[in-house]
Design a protein around this motif. Structure first.
Motif, PDB file in Angstrom:
ATOM      1  N   ILE A 199       0.825  -1.117  -0.038  1.00  0.00           N
ATOM      2  CA  ILE A 199      -0.043  -0.031  -0.054  1.00  0.00           C
ATOM      3  C   ILE A 199       0.737   1.278  -0.075  1.00  0.00           C
ATOM      4  O   ILE A 199       2.004   1.442   0.625  1.00  0.00           O
ATOM      5  CB  ILE A 199      -0.996  -0.088   1.166  1.00  0.00           C
ATOM      6  CG1 ILE A 199      -1.855  -1.325   1.206  1.00  0.00           C
ATOM      7  CG2 ILE A 199      -1.525   1.247   1.348  1.00  0.00           C
ATOM      8  CD1 ILE A 199      -2.593  -1.420   2.659  1.00  0.00           C
ATOM      9  N   ALA A 200       0.517   2.156  -0.894  1.00  0.00           N
ATOM     10  CA  ALA A 200       1.370   3.563  -0.821  1.00  0.00           C
ATOM     11  C   ALA A 200       0.249   4.635  -1.116  1.00  0.00           C
ATOM     12  O   ALA A 200      -0.733   4.374  -1.882  1.00  0.00           O
ATOM     13  CB  ALA A 200       2.339   3.415  -1.928  1.00  0.00           C
ATOM     14  N   GLY A 201       0.791   5.552  -0.456  1.00  0.00           N
ATOM     15  CA  GLY A 201      -0.252   6.851  -0.335  1.00  0.00           C
ATOM     16  C   GLY A 201       0.511   7.988  -0.241  1.00  0.00           C
ATOM     17  O   GLY A 201       1.761   8.014   0.167  1.00  0.00           O
ATOM     18  N   TYR A 202      -0.049   9.241  -0.140  1.00  0.00           N
ATOM     19  CA  TYR A 202       0.475  10.307  -0.127  1.00  0.00           C
ATOM     20  C   TYR A 202      -0.588  11.163   0.874  1.00  0.00           C
ATOM     21  O   TYR A 202      -1.597  11.433   0.717  1.00  0.00           O
ATOM     22  CB  TYR A 202       0.814  11.267  -1.267  1.00  0.00           C
ATOM     23  CG  TYR A 202       1.003  12.650  -0.957  1.00  0.00           C
ATOM     24  CD1 TYR A 202       2.253  13.122  -0.669  1.00  0.00           C
ATOM     25  CD2 TYR A 202      -0.246  13.490  -1.363  1.00  0.00           C
ATOM     26  CE1 TYR A 202       2.461  14.508  -0.268  1.00  0.00           C
ATOM     27  CE2 TYR A 202       0.076  14.932  -1.015  1.00  0.00           C
ATOM     28  CZ  TYR A 202       1.276  15.505  -0.640  1.00  0.00           C
ATOM     29  OH  TYR A 202       1.365  16.815  -0.256  1.00  0.00           O
ATOM     30  N   THR A 203       0.111  11.825   1.946  1.00  0.00           N
ATOM     31  CA  THR A 203      -0.766  12.500   2.847  1.00  0.00           C
ATOM     32  C   THR A 203       0.119  13.897   3.617  1.00  0.00           C
ATOM     33  O   THR A 203       1.040  13.738   3.637  1.00  0.00           O
ATOM     34  CB  THR A 203      -1.212  11.763   3.993  1.00  0.00           C
ATOM     35  OG1 THR A 203      -1.995  12.672   4.942  1.00  0.00           O
ATOM     36  CG2 THR A 203      -0.284  11.149   5.005  1.00  0.00           C
ATOM     37  N   ARG A 204      -0.784  14.907   3.836  1.00  0.00           N
ATOM     38  CA  ARG A 204      -0.385  16.214   4.190  1.00  0.00           C
ATOM     39  C   ARG A 204      -1.044  16.355   5.481  1.00  0.00           C
ATOM     40  O   ARG A 204      -2.283  16.501   5.580  1.00  0.00           O
ATOM     41  CB  ARG A 204      -0.235  17.165   3.447  1.00  0.00           C
ATOM     42  CG  ARG A 204       0.623  18.368   3.880  1.00  0.00           C
ATOM     43  CD  ARG A 204       0.728  19.549   2.792  1.00  0.00           C
ATOM     44  NE  ARG A 204       1.280  20.832   3.498  1.00  0.00           N
ATOM     45  CZ  ARG A 204       2.722  20.791   3.652  1.00  0.00           C
ATOM     46  NH1 ARG A 204       3.413  19.760   3.367  1.00  0.00           N
ATOM     47  NH2 ARG A 204       3.245  22.124   4.196  1.00  0.00           N
ATOM     48  N   HIS A 205      -0.228  16.681   6.647  1.00  0.00           N
ATOM     49  CA  HIS A 205      -0.821  16.919   7.973  1.00  0.00           C
ATOM     50  C   HIS A 205      -0.466  18.300   8.614  1.00  0.00           C
ATOM     51  O   HIS A 205       0.741  18.591   8.487  1.00  0.00           O
ATOM     52  CB  HIS A 205      -0.589  15.865   9.100  1.00  0.00           C
ATOM     53  CG  HIS A 205      -1.061  14.401   8.633  1.00  0.00           C
ATOM     54  ND1 HIS A 205      -2.439  14.273   8.744  1.00  0.00           N
ATOM     55  CD2 HIS A 205      -0.666  13.587   8.004  1.00  0.00           C
ATOM     56  CE1 HIS A 205      -2.781  12.945   8.457  1.00  0.00           C
ATOM     57  NE2 HIS A 205      -1.600  12.453   7.874  1.00  0.00           N
ATOM     58  N   THR A 206      -1.597  18.922   8.996  1.00  0.00           N
ATOM     59  CA  THR A 206      -0.948  20.277   9.904  1.00  0.00           C
ATOM     60  C   THR A 206      -0.941  19.900  11.219  1.00  0.00           C
ATOM     61  O   THR A 206      -1.695  19.377  11.813  1.00  0.00           O
ATOM     62  CB  THR A 206      -2.230  21.389   9.445  1.00  0.00           C
ATOM     63  OG1 THR A 206      -2.054  21.656   8.082  1.00  0.00           O
ATOM     64  CG2 THR A 206      -1.614  22.629  10.292  1.00  0.00           C
ATOM     65  N   LEU A 207       0.183  20.426  11.857  1.00  0.00           N
ATOM     66  CA  LEU A 207       0.467  20.236  13.385  1.00  0.00           C
ATOM     67  C   LEU A 207       0.310  21.553  14.136  1.00  0.00           C
ATOM     68  O   LEU A 207       0.767  22.588  13.811  1.00  0.00           O
ATOM     69  CB  LEU A 207       1.996  19.721  13.569  1.00  0.00           C
ATOM     70  CG  LEU A 207       2.121  18.493  12.703  1.00  0.00           C
ATOM     71  CD1 LEU A 207       3.921  17.964  12.877  1.00  0.00           C
ATOM     72  CD2 LEU A 207       1.661  17.422  13.033  1.00  0.00           C
TER      73      LEU A 207
END
Length: 277
Positions: free
Chosen positions: A113-121
């Protein structure tokens, strides 16, 4: 006059009977055609899914070098000391996901499984309101799966494996936020540097495919990933004119909820298996 003909006729009948009997014995000696059964599976599979990543773990913030002012309610000013009540919130993200699978047989498969995600901290608790920053995350997982095929088109499965979470492109918040209430002094501060490490954790999975045809189906999937990256941040305080260095230890442990399309290929819709006798 008729006797010789009768003898010849009887002999001919006897020969024919023996030939028929021999042919019957020969046919019995030949192996019978094998019974054919079928297994409905394709060895290769691609899933295209939309996935919601929901962080569900806790964060602990530590005074890395003893630079956080020691004020009431905060055990700081000590190298390595925890800043009690301080935490970090990671935002939820919805991403496209692609999964590749190989079936060893109709039950056992391996999936990557591969994906791309962006999170704000964002800081919480005693450091509430500080925009810590944002990070891109590339979670790569490898899972072994068992598929249940006795329910026809409805095919549930379970899986377990490992996940390697690789952060990249992370950036500090660079947002000016008052820390007077949190740390007991006035001033406006910004996160000037942010570094996030990689992590390796266990992944668990449950889900199902509903196969509309042997090659096309719909998929619903739920995963839990035990990811524990460590982050380091540098916060500048203008009132003290100094940098504050903190370490964030996280048990981010996200849930991944997915829906999508299953595509199977690489074999006949039914693969004959010859039974041996």
């Amino acid at each position: 006059m008729n006797l010789p003909y009768r003898v010849i006729g009887a002999a001919s009948a006897l020969v024919c009977a023996n030939a028929a009997y021999a042919a019957d014995l020969l046919s019995r000696a030949q192996p019978q055609p094998a019974t054919i059964s079928s297994v409905d599976y394709q060895p290769f599979q691609i899933r295209l899914r939309a996935t919601a990543i929901v962080p569900d773990g806790g964060f602990s913030v530590f005074d890395r070098f003893g630079t956080v002012p020691a004020v009431t309610g905060i055990a700081a000013g000590v190298p390595g000391g925890q800043i009690f009540g301080a935490g970090v919130h990671a935002s939820t993200s919805i991403i496209p996901e692609i999964d590749l699978s190989y079936y060893f047989d109709e039950h056992f498969a391996v999936e990557t499984i591969a994906g791309y995600t962006r999170h704000t901290l964002t800081a919480t608790g005693s450091l509430a309101g500080i925009p810590v920053g944002a990070t891109n995350l590339l979670p790569v997982s490898l899972l072994g799966q068992y598929h249940f095929t006795q329910f026809g088109a409805f095919q549930p499965y379970i899986g377990v494996g490992v996940t390697w979470a690789v952060p990249y492109g992370y950036s500090p918040g660079n947002g000016w936020t008052p820390l007077g209430t949190a740390l007991g002094f006035t001033g406006y501060d910004s996160v000037r540097a942010l570094q996030i490490g990689t992590s390796v954790g266990v992944a668990g999975q449950i889900g199902f495919d509903y196969m509309i045809t042997p090659n096309i189906g719909v998929n619903v999937d739920l995963k839990r990933i035990m990811a524990e990256p460590t982050a380091y941040a540098t916060i500048y305080n203008s009132a003290l004119n100094q940098n504050i260095y903190v370490k964030v230890k996280s048990n981010i442990d996200p849930w991944l909820a997915s829906v999508g399309v299953t595509l199977r290929f690489g074999g006949a819709a039914t693969q004959p298996i010859l039974a041996k006798y």
